[in-house]
Write an enzyme that holds these catalytic residues in place. Structure first.
Site, PDB file in Angstrom:
ATOM      1  N   GLU A 133      33.686  38.790  42.302  1.00 54.94           N
ATOM      2  CA  GLU A 133      34.774  38.363  41.399  1.00 54.94           C
ATOM      3  C   GLU A 133      36.114  38.333  42.134  1.00 54.94           C
ATOM      4  OE1 GLU A 133      33.649  37.045  38.841  1.00 54.94           O
ATOM      5  OE2 GLU A 133      31.681  37.995  38.886  1.00 54.94           O
ATOM      6  N   HIS A 136      36.345  35.120  43.870  1.00 50.43           N
ATOM      7  CA  HIS A 136      36.749  34.049  42.950  1.00 50.43           C
ATOM      8  C   HIS A 136      38.264  33.966  42.832  1.00 50.43           C
ATOM      9  CE1 HIS A 136      33.245  32.182  41.148  1.00 50.43           C
ATOM     10  NE2 HIS A 136      32.694  33.326  40.806  1.00 50.43           N
TER      11      HIS A 136
HETATM   12 ZN    ZN Z   1      30.751  33.677  40.348  1.00 54.84          ZN
END
Ligand code: ZN
Length: 163
Positions: A133, A136
């Protein structure tokens, strides 16, 4: 709260570094509500804000029955000697799973909506989630971390899907 659509690879928001959250306003409260609701589905382990189209630094998780969120997360510790290389997938890259090397343990620190410190840490799946994450939020996808050969195969699969 609303269950939001997941942005799919090819959407520029997934390739854009997210901005730090500087003000806890209604927009951010709505974002947190949506992150928590949208991650609360079987098969979903984590969700970054840009995956639902919001370019702010926040993610939610849903691991072993524990659902939570963190704002402005920073990875402060990764195990240096212990790795894992299990299959990783991504809601924004549907249908693909590839072995991805990650640190075995990760710890991130950030804040909640009240500005209180939040620590999220763990081994294995939680560590993988934290690293995935945070990537991201920096505009990265796990595909960027694959071996050359797996990356090539992943691109072929995506082309077959028309993505
Ligand atoms: Zn992802």
């Amino acid at each position: 709260m609303a269950m939001r659509d997941i942005r799919i690879i090819g959407d520029p928001v997934l390739r854009t570094e997210c901005d730090p959250i500087t003000k806890m306003d209604d927009h951010v409260r709505q974002l947190v509500a949506d992150l928590l609701e949208t991650v609360d589905m079987e098969g979903r382990a984590g969700l970054a804000a840009n995956q639902i189209g919001v370019g702010l630094r926040a993610f939610s998780w849903n691991i072993d029955g524990d659902i939570g969120y963190i704002l402005n997360p920073e990875i402060v510790e990764l195990s240096e000697d212990e790795y894992q290389d299990g299959d990783e997938g991504c809601l924004s890259v549907p249908g693909l799973w590839y072995p991805t090397e990650r640190a075995w343990y990760a710890r991130a620190e950030g804040v909640d909506l009240d500005g209180n410190k939040v620590v999220v840490e763990g081994e294995e799946i939680m560590a993988r989630c934290i690293q995935h994450e945070c990537d991201h939020l920096n505009g990265m996808l796990y595909l960027d971390r694959l071996s050359k050969k797996n990356h090539r195969n992943a691109m072929k699969e995506l082309r077959k899907q028309g993505l």
